[in-house]
Design a protein around this motif. Structure first.
Motif, short mmCIF file in Angstrom:
data_model
loop_
_atom_site.label_atom_id
_atom_site.label_comp_id
_atom_site.label_asym_id
_atom_site.label_seq_id
_atom_site.Cartn_x
_atom_site.Cartn_y
_atom_site.Cartn_z
N GLY A 112 6.55 -3.04 3.36
CA GLY A 112 6.43 -3.58 1.95
C GLY A 112 7.13 -4.76 1.54
N ALA A 113 7.08 -5.10 0.61
CA ALA A 113 7.61 -6.47 -0.25
C ALA A 113 8.22 -6.50 -1.62
CB ALA A 113 6.91 -7.80 0.03
N VAL A 114 9.40 -6.11 -1.69
CA VAL A 114 9.78 -5.89 -3.11
C VAL A 114 10.07 -7.21 -3.84
CG1 VAL A 114 11.42 -4.68 -4.84
CG2 VAL A 114 10.72 -3.59 -2.63
N SER A 115 9.71 -7.35 -4.95
CA SER A 115 10.39 -8.34 -5.99
C SER A 115 11.09 -7.94 -7.16
CB SER A 115 9.62 -9.72 -6.15
OG SER A 115 8.35 -9.26 -6.99
N ALA A 116 12.08 -8.16 -7.54
CA ALA A 116 12.92 -7.67 -8.83
C ALA A 116 13.61 -8.46 -9.44
CB ALA A 116 13.43 -6.42 -8.20
N ALA A 131 0.91 -1.33 -0.09
CA ALA A 131 -0.11 0.00 0.04
C ALA A 131 0.80 1.14 -0.07
CB ALA A 131 -1.04 -0.05 1.18
N SER A 132 0.85 2.04 0.88
CA SER A 132 1.41 3.26 1.03
C SER A 132 3.01 3.37 1.03
CB SER A 132 1.00 4.44 2.15
OG SER A 132 1.32 3.63 3.32
N ARG A 133 3.43 2.08 1.57
CA ARG A 133 4.63 1.80 1.68
C ARG A 133 5.37 1.08 0.38
NH1 ARG A 133 1.20 0.02 4.12
NH2 ARG A 133 1.87 -1.96 4.89
N ILE A 134 4.63 0.98 -0.48
CA ILE A 134 4.99 0.63 -1.81
C ILE A 134 6.06 1.50 -2.36
CG2 ILE A 134 4.26 0.35 -4.43
CD1 ILE A 134 1.65 -1.10 -3.40
N ARG A 135 5.69 2.74 -2.47
CA ARG A 135 6.56 3.75 -2.94
C ARG A 135 7.86 3.88 -2.14
NH1 ARG A 135 5.81 9.98 -1.70
NH2 ARG A 135 5.12 9.11 -0.27
N THR A 136 7.86 3.76 -1.04
CA THR A 136 8.93 3.85 -0.22
C THR A 136 9.93 2.62 -0.54
OG1 THR A 136 7.84 5.13 1.68
CG2 THR A 136 9.76 3.63 2.34
N ALA A 137 9.29 1.53 -0.48
CA ALA A 137 10.26 0.32 -0.46
C ALA A 137 10.80 0.29 -1.96
CB ALA A 137 9.09 -1.11 -0.56
N LEU A 138 9.92 0.92 -2.98
CA LEU A 138 10.60 0.67 -4.38
C LEU A 138 11.89 2.01 -4.75
CD1 LEU A 138 7.45 0.22 -6.57
CD2 LEU A 138 9.39 -1.41 -6.26
N PRO A 169 17.72 -2.28 5.50
CA PRO A 169 16.72 -1.70 6.09
C PRO A 169 16.43 -0.39 5.49
CG PRO A 169 18.60 -2.48 7.58
CD PRO A 169 19.02 -2.55 6.15
N ARG A 170 15.09 -0.20 5.89
CA ARG A 170 14.50 1.22 5.11
C ARG A 170 13.54 1.87 6.23
NH1 ARG A 170 10.85 -3.04 1.87
NH2 ARG A 170 12.52 -3.87 0.34
N PHE A 171 13.32 3.17 5.73
CA PHE A 171 12.60 4.12 6.61
C PHE A 171 11.51 4.57 5.96
CE2 PHE A 171 15.33 7.24 4.85
CZ PHE A 171 14.32 8.17 4.50
N HIS A 172 10.18 4.94 6.49
CA HIS A 172 9.17 5.33 5.76
C HIS A 172 8.51 6.27 6.80
CE1 HIS A 172 5.12 4.98 3.76
NE2 HIS A 172 4.52 5.01 5.09
N VAL A 173 7.99 7.29 6.12
CA VAL A 173 7.57 8.65 6.72
C VAL A 173 6.17 8.69 6.61
CG1 VAL A 173 7.84 10.96 6.55
CG2 VAL A 173 9.77 9.82 6.02
N ILE A 174 5.63 8.96 7.42
CA ILE A 174 4.07 9.27 7.60
C ILE A 174 4.13 10.68 8.60
CG2 ILE A 174 1.68 8.71 8.54
CD1 ILE A 174 2.64 5.70 8.45
N ASP A 175 3.75 11.91 7.81
CA ASP A 175 3.52 13.02 8.59
C ASP A 175 4.75 13.64 9.08
OD1 ASP A 175 0.87 13.29 7.78
OD2 ASP A 175 0.11 12.26 9.63
N ASP A 176 5.10 13.56 10.39
CA ASP A 176 6.35 14.20 10.85
C ASP A 176 7.18 12.87 11.58
OD1 ASP A 176 4.49 14.00 13.06
OD2 ASP A 176 5.39 15.59 14.13
N VAL A 177 6.65 11.63 11.23
CA VAL A 177 7.48 10.60 12.05
C VAL A 177 8.07 9.59 10.86
CG1 VAL A 177 6.74 8.30 13.61
CG2 VAL A 177 5.24 10.43 13.70
#
Length: 447
Positions: free
Chosen positions: A424-428, A355-362, A383-391
């Protein structure tokens, strides 16, 4: 892999794997959902996007007869509200979409491409531990109705290593193989779908199914580290996010890069959790096919005797970008993509669930491969980070100096204890290898 070994194209392989996912990954997707496909033609060096996502029902003039049922799930420690039930069911697109991809770019006979999924459905599959973890989060949407005996037999929720079996799903897939998608839109399965959804309080009717069409989409492009990323423009605006990154991104110190990425992620995007899966395939001729599909969270409405769970797209508030117009295609954050070099040759084919983490993961994965030269497996596993508002939600192991940079830029840090399926879950697959995401038990294979 067997489809490729038999001479199948990337489209054949991706469709076969997608239908198999409807059996093996039913926790996150299914035939009753919708999706998107991005295809790269190596001969013409052209990119094509198909939309087979869900449409708004109501062309027959009916209104929902009953309210949706509110539920709440927890993923990554974040509670999220959804609505399920018959009134949440939109017009499914997976049968039509997979057939359209095969018709346009497939080589093998249609029944040969569907066959692996039928065999899996007849026997059942072992539920991976990673998907069992997801099941623990989303089970409120999966156990109503027929789902109780599938996901919580004998009152115990399935755990990793247990058998996942959908009685009747092999029959649904056999119908798809023998009669094609028409049976799901004007034939026997269509009639059953209308009766079941209306009995559950929904308004999906015969005209909604008969009028469903797979759409060709405009393809958009954004530059990244000397390469070109091609995809549709999704609800989360992945292409716009990439275009907003500095042209000299690769030369920036990593803490500065983290701040730039966080800023671009904040500028666009919507916070939402949903169920999705992705398949990426490349054949020996260099053609690539990426398919991302979703069931939403799942409506809890099942087609009796066919083991088929229907989507809950009308119950996902963040997908409702405007008034609900019958027949109109719904919005989505799914964004299968391909990356080409300056000569138009394939570099990477990728997509993600989340969902909203698709963009972040990619974006994280693309930066790791294109800007840093990481292998596909390493790029996805980092490892990744994902931003929601100010978090800034940050996975365990993310570099401390980059976390400090994010905190210094004003973000509150929510530190996770491990790599988590929330991200999220990337496959490539591409020049740097093939890989699936360990967060959800993904795999990458080369023939």
């Amino acid at each position: 892999m067997r489809i490729l070994a038999a001479g199948g194209s990337a489209a054949d392989a991706a469709v076969a794997a997608t239908l198999a996912c409807c059996v093996t990954e039913s926790v996150v997707t299914g035939l009753g959902g919708g999706g998107f496909a991005t295809y790269y033609d190596a001969t013409t060096r052209s990119v094509h996007c198909l939309d087979f996502f869900c449409s708004v029902p109501g062309l027959d003039g009916d209104l929902p007869a009953g309210p949706m049922c509110p539920i709440e799930i927890d993923l990554g420690g974040l509670p999220m509200s959804y609505s399920i039930g018959g009134a949440s069911v939109a017009v499914p697109g997976v049968p039509a979409g997979t057939a359209a991809v095969h018709t346009r770019w497939g080589r093998l006979p249609w029944d040969r491409v569907v066959e692996p999924a039928i065999n899996l459905a007849r026997c059942g599959v072992v539920l991976p531990a990673a998907q069992a973890l997801t099941l623990m989060s989303v089970f409120p949407a999966l156990v109503p109705g027929a789902g109780a005996e599938i996901y919580r037999p004998g009152g115990r929720l399935l755990a990793g290593g247990d058998l996942l079996y959908h009685p009747g799903l092999d029959r649904a897939l056999a119908i798809l193989a023998e009669r094609g998608p028409d049976a799901f839109y004007t034939g026997t399965v269509a009639e059953l779908t209308v009766d079941v959804v209306r009995a559950a309080g929904g308004c999906l009717g015969p005209e909604d199914l008969a009028g469903y069409r797979v759409l060709d989409l405009d393809v958009f492009r954004a530059p990244l580290s000397g390469y070109h990323v091609f995809a549709r423009q999704d609800l989360n605006e992945l292409i716009s996010t990439i275009a907003a990154l500095p042209h000299g991104l690769a030369a920036l110190p990593r803490p500065d890069r983290a701040r730039e990425l966080a800023g671009a992620l904040c500028e666009y995007g919507r916070p939402k959790i949903g169920d999705t899966t992705n398949v990426s395939a490349v054949d020996a001729d260099g053609n690539a096919c990426v398919i991302t599909l979703s069931l939403g969270i799942g409506s809890g409405v099942w087609l009796p005797g066919l083991g088929l769970h229907l989507n809950s797209m009308l119950g996902e508030g963040e997908l409702l970008a405007g008034p609900l117009v019958p027949g109109q295609r719904m919005s989505s954050m799914m964004c299968p993509l391909v990356v080409l070099d300056e000569d138009g040759d394939l570099v990477l084919a990728a997509g993600s669930a989340g969902a909203s983490r698709i963009r972040t993961a990619l974006v994280h994965t693309l930066i790791n491969v294109l800007a840093e030269g990481a292998s596909t497996g390493e790029a996805i596993s980092r490892p990744r980070f994902h931003v929601i508002d100010d978090v800034a939600h940050v996975e365990a192991g993310y570099p401390e100096d980059e976390i400090d940079a994010l905190a210094g830029a004003g973000y509150k840090i929510n530190q996770f204890d491990d790599l988590d399926h929330f991200f999220g879950a990337v496959s490539a697959v591409g020049r740097a290898g093939a890989a699936g995401d360990p967060r959800r038990g993904g795999v990458g294979l080369l023939l």
